[in-house]
Write a protein that holds these residues in place. Structure first.
Motif, PDB file in Angstrom:
ATOM      1  N   ASP A   6       0.391  -0.836  -0.178  1.00  0.00           N
ATOM      2  CA  ASP A   6       0.073   0.110  -0.236  1.00  0.00           C
ATOM      3  C   ASP A   6       0.916   0.827  -0.263  1.00  0.00           C
ATOM      4  OD1 ASP A   6       0.869   0.312   2.641  1.00  0.00           O
ATOM      5  OD2 ASP A   6      -0.927  -1.043   3.644  1.00  0.00           O
ATOM      6  N   ARG A   7       0.477   2.661  -0.340  1.00  0.00           N
ATOM      7  CA  ARG A   7       1.047   3.639  -0.131  1.00  0.00           C
ATOM      8  C   ARG A   7       1.953   3.752   1.111  1.00  0.00           C
ATOM      9  NH1 ARG A   7       2.675   6.292  -4.862  1.00  0.00           N
ATOM     10  NH2 ARG A   7       3.050   7.455  -3.474  1.00  0.00           N
ATOM     11  N   ALA A   8       1.314   3.667   1.871  1.00  0.00           N
ATOM     12  CA  ALA A   8       2.355   3.738   3.642  1.00  0.00           C
ATOM     13  C   ALA A   8       3.933   2.846   4.095  1.00  0.00           C
ATOM     14  CB  ALA A   8       1.990   2.953   4.842  1.00  0.00           C
ATOM     15  N   GLY A   9       3.507   1.244   2.929  1.00  0.00           N
ATOM     16  CA  GLY A   9       4.270   1.047   3.240  1.00  0.00           C
ATOM     17  C   GLY A   9       5.706   0.650   1.383  1.00  0.00           C
ATOM     18  N   LEU A  10       5.276   1.859   0.560  1.00  0.00           N
ATOM     19  CA  LEU A  10       5.919   1.626  -0.314  1.00  0.00           C
ATOM     20  C   LEU A  10       7.472   2.285  -0.304  1.00  0.00           C
ATOM     21  CD1 LEU A  10       6.267   0.973  -3.563  1.00  0.00           C
ATOM     22  CD2 LEU A  10       4.653   3.525  -3.999  1.00  0.00           C
ATOM     23  N   ARG A  45      -1.995  -2.291  -7.984  1.00  0.00           N
ATOM     24  CA  ARG A  45      -0.945  -2.135  -8.113  1.00  0.00           C
ATOM     25  C   ARG A  45      -0.374  -0.708  -9.150  1.00  0.00           C
ATOM     26  NH1 ARG A  45       4.060  -6.610  -6.319  1.00  0.00           N
ATOM     27  NH2 ARG A  45       2.755  -6.948  -4.620  1.00  0.00           N
ATOM     28  N   SER A  46      -0.683  -1.002 -10.151  1.00  0.00           N
ATOM     29  CA  SER A  46      -0.490  -0.349 -10.985  1.00  0.00           C
ATOM     30  C   SER A  46      -1.278   1.322 -10.673  1.00  0.00           C
ATOM     31  CB  SER A  46      -0.817  -0.465 -12.546  1.00  0.00           C
ATOM     32  OG  SER A  46      -2.404  -1.093 -12.904  1.00  0.00           O
ATOM     33  N   ALA A  47      -2.379   0.988  -9.757  1.00  0.00           N
ATOM     34  CA  ALA A  47      -3.228   1.817 -10.159  1.00  0.00           C
ATOM     35  C   ALA A  47      -2.614   2.916  -8.630  1.00  0.00           C
ATOM     36  CB  ALA A  47      -4.786   1.212  -9.327  1.00  0.00           C
ATOM     37  N   LEU A  48      -2.021   2.518  -8.105  1.00  0.00           N
ATOM     38  CA  LEU A  48      -1.565   2.828  -7.376  1.00  0.00           C
ATOM     39  C   LEU A  48       0.419   3.572  -7.006  1.00  0.00           C
ATOM     40  CD1 LEU A  48      -0.993  -0.325  -4.263  1.00  0.00           C
ATOM     41  CD2 LEU A  48      -2.476   1.928  -4.436  1.00  0.00           C
ATOM     42  N   MET A  49       0.605   3.354  -8.470  1.00  0.00           N
ATOM     43  CA  MET A  49       1.467   4.398  -8.917  1.00  0.00           C
ATOM     44  C   MET A  49       0.890   6.087  -9.210  1.00  0.00           C
ATOM     45  SD  MET A  49       3.260   1.668 -11.627  1.00  0.00           S
ATOM     46  CE  MET A  49       5.004   1.904 -11.621  1.00  0.00           C
ATOM     47  N   GLN A  50       1.984   6.908  -9.165  1.00  0.00           N
ATOM     48  CA  GLN A  50       1.464   8.255  -8.597  1.00  0.00           C
ATOM     49  C   GLN A  50       3.181   9.303  -8.979  1.00  0.00           C
ATOM     50  OE1 GLN A  50      -0.039   9.305  -5.047  1.00  0.00           O
ATOM     51  NE2 GLN A  50      -1.647   8.478  -5.135  1.00  0.00           N
TER      52      GLN A  50
END
Length: 170
Positions: A6-10, A45-50
């Motif tokens: 998730d974003r917090a663990g990236l 995952r690809s949707a989380l990429m910012q």
């Protein structure tokens, strides 16, 4: 099923290239040193990429052709993942075009002067990256903040993006 990231663990995304399905030799022979987009599997995952997310570029495969497995580039995500059209084949081989990848993400990834081979990562005690544990998983893979911190001594400084002045790297 719990999500692995998730974003917090990236810490960073890891994009993999297998020279059997993406023509790394052709890319290098064309004088290229910077990736501007990469194929990813559509999904959470690809949707989380910012934009602004860090990216590691990993070359996989069996090492034939002189391409050692390991980290070959560093950069950032420039734009969110979007649908990918088969006509935009680029350096993907026939086999790579058949892999079922139907999304791409815009990136700014600069190839390293000297890749960091998988053997060097193991020697440094780095054996828990997702790409090491599950080498056949789809793009994108990820690196946690803790893993990225352990990689710091093996990597050069993060390159500036194409939009940043050359002295403004992170």
């Amino acid at each position: 099923m719990a999500r692995a990231v998730d974003r917090a663990g990236l810490g960073a995304w890891l994009l993999k290239a297998n020279p059997a399905v993406w023509d790394l030799r052709g890319f290098l022979d064309a004088g290229e040193r910077r990736l501007t987009s990469w194929a990813v599997r559509p999904g959470y995952r690809s949707a989380l990429m910012q934009p602004g997310d860090r990216v590691l570029f990993w070359v996989s495969g069996d090492g034939r052709g002189g391409f050692a497995r390991g980290i070959w580039g560093l950069g950032t995500v420039i734009a969110p993942a979007e649908p990918w059209h088969d006509a935009e084949r680029g350096f993907w081989t026939d086999e790579g075009s058949r892999q079922g990848v139907r999304a791409r993400v815009e990136v700014d990834v600069v190839l390293l002067e000297q890749p960091v081979p998988a053997a060097e990562l193991r020697e440094a005690g780095i054996t828990d990256l997702e790409v090491q544990r599950q080498p056949f998983a789809a793009n994108p893979s990820y690196v946690s903040p803790e893993q990225l911190a352990r990689l710091a001594d093996l990597l050069p400084g993060w390159p500036p993006t194409a939009a940043e002045p050359s002295g403004a790297g992170r």
